[in-house]
Write a protein that holds these residues in place. Structure first.
Motif, PDB file in Angstrom:
ATOM      1  N   SER A 151       0.681  -1.086   0.069  1.00 19.29           N
ATOM      2  CA  SER A 151      -0.100   0.074  -0.068  1.00 19.29           C
ATOM      3  C   SER A 151       0.881   1.232   0.009  1.00 19.29           C
ATOM      4  O   SER A 151       0.101   2.275   0.117  1.00 19.29           O
ATOM      5  CB  SER A 151      -0.886  -0.172   1.138  1.00 19.29           C
ATOM      6  N   GLU A 185      -2.774   6.821  -1.127  1.00 25.39           N
ATOM      7  CA  GLU A 185      -2.904   7.777  -2.539  1.00 25.39           C
ATOM      8  C   GLU A 185      -3.423   9.059  -2.373  1.00 25.39           C
ATOM      9  O   GLU A 185      -2.655  10.063  -2.732  1.00 25.39           O
ATOM     10  CB  GLU A 185      -3.692   7.002  -3.489  1.00 25.39           C
ATOM     11  N   ALA A 243      -8.601   6.262  -5.849  1.00 27.36           N
ATOM     12  CA  ALA A 243      -8.336   6.120  -4.262  1.00 27.36           C
ATOM     13  C   ALA A 243      -9.745   6.229  -3.581  1.00 27.36           C
ATOM     14  O   ALA A 243      -9.692   5.697  -2.475  1.00 27.36           O
ATOM     15  CB  ALA A 243      -6.968   7.002  -3.989  1.00 27.36           C
ATOM     16  N   GLU A 255      -3.489  -1.814  -5.667  1.00 22.12           N
ATOM     17  CA  GLU A 255      -4.080  -0.576  -5.611  1.00 22.12           C
ATOM     18  C   GLU A 255      -5.608  -0.946  -4.840  1.00 22.12           C
ATOM     19  O   GLU A 255      -6.353   0.075  -4.381  1.00 22.12           O
ATOM     20  CB  GLU A 255      -4.597  -0.155  -7.065  1.00 22.12           C
ATOM     21  N   ALA A 268       1.020  -4.264  -9.222  1.00 20.10           N
ATOM     22  CA  ALA A 268       0.422  -3.048  -8.853  1.00 20.10           C
ATOM     23  C   ALA A 268      -1.088  -2.960  -9.067  1.00 20.10           C
ATOM     24  O   ALA A 268      -1.541  -2.238  -8.137  1.00 20.10           O
ATOM     25  CB  ALA A 268       1.059  -2.037  -9.701  1.00 20.10           C
ATOM     26  N   PRO A 269      -1.894  -3.456  -9.916  1.00 18.01           N
ATOM     27  CA  PRO A 269      -3.276  -3.429 -10.050  1.00 18.01           C
ATOM     28  C   PRO A 269      -3.839  -4.020  -8.802  1.00 18.01           C
ATOM     29  O   PRO A 269      -4.901  -3.673  -8.372  1.00 18.01           O
ATOM     30  CB  PRO A 269      -3.559  -4.285 -11.393  1.00 18.01           C
ATOM     31  N   THR A 323       4.575   2.716  -4.337  1.00 20.99           N
ATOM     32  CA  THR A 323       3.535   1.957  -5.199  1.00 20.99           C
ATOM     33  C   THR A 323       4.234   1.818  -6.725  1.00 20.99           C
ATOM     34  O   THR A 323       4.061   0.810  -7.316  1.00 20.99           O
ATOM     35  CB  THR A 323       2.161   2.334  -5.466  1.00 20.99           C
ATOM     36  N   GLU A 324       4.769   2.788  -6.987  1.00 18.07           N
ATOM     37  CA  GLU A 324       5.392   2.909  -8.430  1.00 18.07           C
ATOM     38  C   GLU A 324       6.526   1.920  -8.493  1.00 18.07           C
ATOM     39  O   GLU A 324       6.928   1.610  -9.560  1.00 18.07           O
ATOM     40  CB  GLU A 324       5.776   4.182  -8.691  1.00 18.07           C
ATOM     41  N   SER A 370      -4.544   1.229   0.352  1.00 15.01           N
ATOM     42  CA  SER A 370      -4.037   1.929  -0.714  1.00 15.01           C
ATOM     43  C   SER A 370      -4.583   3.205  -1.138  1.00 15.01           C
ATOM     44  O   SER A 370      -3.892   4.146  -1.345  1.00 15.01           O
ATOM     45  CB  SER A 370      -3.993   0.761  -1.876  1.00 15.01           C
ATOM     46  N   GLY A 371      -5.812   3.274  -0.938  1.00 17.93           N
ATOM     47  CA  GLY A 371      -6.786   4.269  -1.392  1.00 17.93           C
ATOM     48  C   GLY A 371      -6.129   5.672  -0.237  1.00 17.93           C
ATOM     49  O   GLY A 371      -5.972   6.758  -0.644  1.00 17.93           O
ATOM     50  N   GLU A 413      -6.589   8.702 -10.603  1.00 13.63           N
ATOM     51  CA  GLU A 413      -5.947   7.953  -9.765  1.00 13.63           C
ATOM     52  C   GLU A 413      -6.581   8.451  -8.280  1.00 13.63           C
ATOM     53  O   GLU A 413      -6.949   7.544  -7.318  1.00 13.63           O
ATOM     54  CB  GLU A 413      -4.585   7.843  -9.558  1.00 13.63           C
ATOM     55  N   THR A 446     -12.241   3.682  -3.622  1.00 13.42           N
ATOM     56  CA  THR A 446     -11.614   2.196  -2.935  1.00 13.42           C
ATOM     57  C   THR A 446     -11.808   2.400  -1.440  1.00 13.42           C
ATOM     58  O   THR A 446     -12.231   1.573  -0.767  1.00 13.42           O
ATOM     59  CB  THR A 446     -10.123   2.037  -3.226  1.00 13.42           C
TER      60      THR A 446
END
Length: 254
Positions: free
Chosen positions: A182, A209, A229, A200, A196-197, A188-189, A205-206, A225, A232
C-alpha cells in the motif's frame, strides 16, 4: 447531541487513563511510530529508483505508519482487552449506543494519531528536509479517512483475536501487506506491473494515495487515480462497518 458528546468524552477519558497505565500500548502509540519513521528513512536512503525524493517518501510512508501502529494495532489490543474484561458487555447495558462505545474506545488513539501526523507535517520539512504539503486538504482527508477505516478494521480483526497476547499475531498480516503493497515502505510505483493493480485494491492503498497527493500535489498523482483512491477507501469503510455490525463480538468466547 450534547448527551452523545458527553458520553463519548467520558468513554474517551476513561480509555486514555487506561492507555496511560499500559506501558506496552503507550510505547506502540507514542514511540514506535517515531522509530519506524527513522528506520523507513534509513531503508529508503539506499534506493535509487524512487519516483519521489527520499524525504517525501519518508513522510508519506511515515504517515501511514502512524495510522497503522497507533490506530489499528493499538485498537485491536484495546477492543480485545475490554471484551475479555467484560467492559464492553457492561457498557451495552447503559445509555451508550454500540457505535458510541466503539468510538469512545477509539477516541484517544485517533487523537494521538492526528497529533502525530500534524507533528510530522510540521517538522517533516525541517527535520527530514521534505517539501511542505502542496495540498493540506487532501492530506487531512486521507488521514481522517484512514482513521475511520482502521478503527473499523481493528474492530473486525478482534473477531479472530482471542486474547490480548495474540493481537500481535493477528495484526501482523495486515501490517506486512500494507507496508509492502500500500505504499508505506515500498512506493507503489516501484511494484512490478503484475502486482500493482492488485495492490491498488488493498484496504489502505486508497488512503495512502490521498496522503501522497496531499504531500506531492494532484499533478504528481493524477485526478483519475485520486478518484479511484477515494472510491476504494469509501468501499472499504462501508465493508468494515458491515462486518463489524455482523460479526463483532461483545462478549468473550466461553
Amino acid at each position: 447531541m450534547n448527551a452523545t458528546a458527553a458520553r463519548l468524552t467520558a468513554l474517551g477519558r476513561a480509555e486514555l487513563t487506561l492507555l496511560a497505565r499500559n506501558r506496552n500500548n503507550l510505547f506502540v502509540a507514542l514511540l514506535m511510530p517515531v522509530l519506524m519513521i527513522f528506520l523507513l528513512r534509513s531503508s529508503l536512503s539506499g534506493t535509487d529508483d524512487l519516483p519521489m525524493g527520499v524525504a517525501e517518501a519518508t513522510v508519506v510512508g511515515g504517515t501511514g505508519m502512524v495510522l497503522v501502529l497507533v490506530v489499528y494495532m493499538n485498537l485491536v489490543a484495546t477492543y480485545v482487552a475490554r471484551r475479555e474484561e467484560l467492559v464492553l458487555k457492561r457498557l451495552r447495558t447503559g445509555e451508550a449506543r454500540d457505535t458510541e462505545i466503539l468510538a469512545g474506545a477509539a477516541l484517544p488513539a485517533s487523537v494521538i494519531a492526528l497529533v502525530q501526523c500534524a507533528i510530522l507535517t510540521a517538522l517533516g520539512p525541517a527535520v527530514l528536509d521534505a517539501s511542505a504539503p502542496r495540498r493540506p486538504d487532501l492530506l487531512l482527508a486521507g488521514v481522517v479517512a484512514g482513521i475511520l477505516l482502521l478503527v473499523g478494521l481493528a474492530a473486525v480483526t478482534t473477531v479472530i483475536t482471542r486474547s490480548v497476547e495474540s493481537a500481535g499475531l493477528t495484526t501482523l498480516p495486515f501490517f506486512l501487506v500494507s507496508a509492502m503493497g500500500s505504499g508505506l515502505m515500498v512506493p507503489t510505483e516501484a511494484l512490478p506491473d503484475a502486482v500493482a493493480p492488485v495492490a491498488e485494491l488493498l484496504p489502505l492503498s486508497g488512503v495512502m494515495e490521498l496522503v501522497r497527493a496531499g504531500w506531492l500535489g494532484v499533478g504528481q498523482v493524477g485526478g483519475k487515480e485520486l478518484l479511484g483512491a477515494g472510491l476504494t477507501t469509501v468501499a472499504w469503510i462501508v465493508l468494515s462497518v458491515f462486518a463489524v455490525q455482523k460479526w463483532f463480538r461483545w462478549e468473550p468466547r466461553r
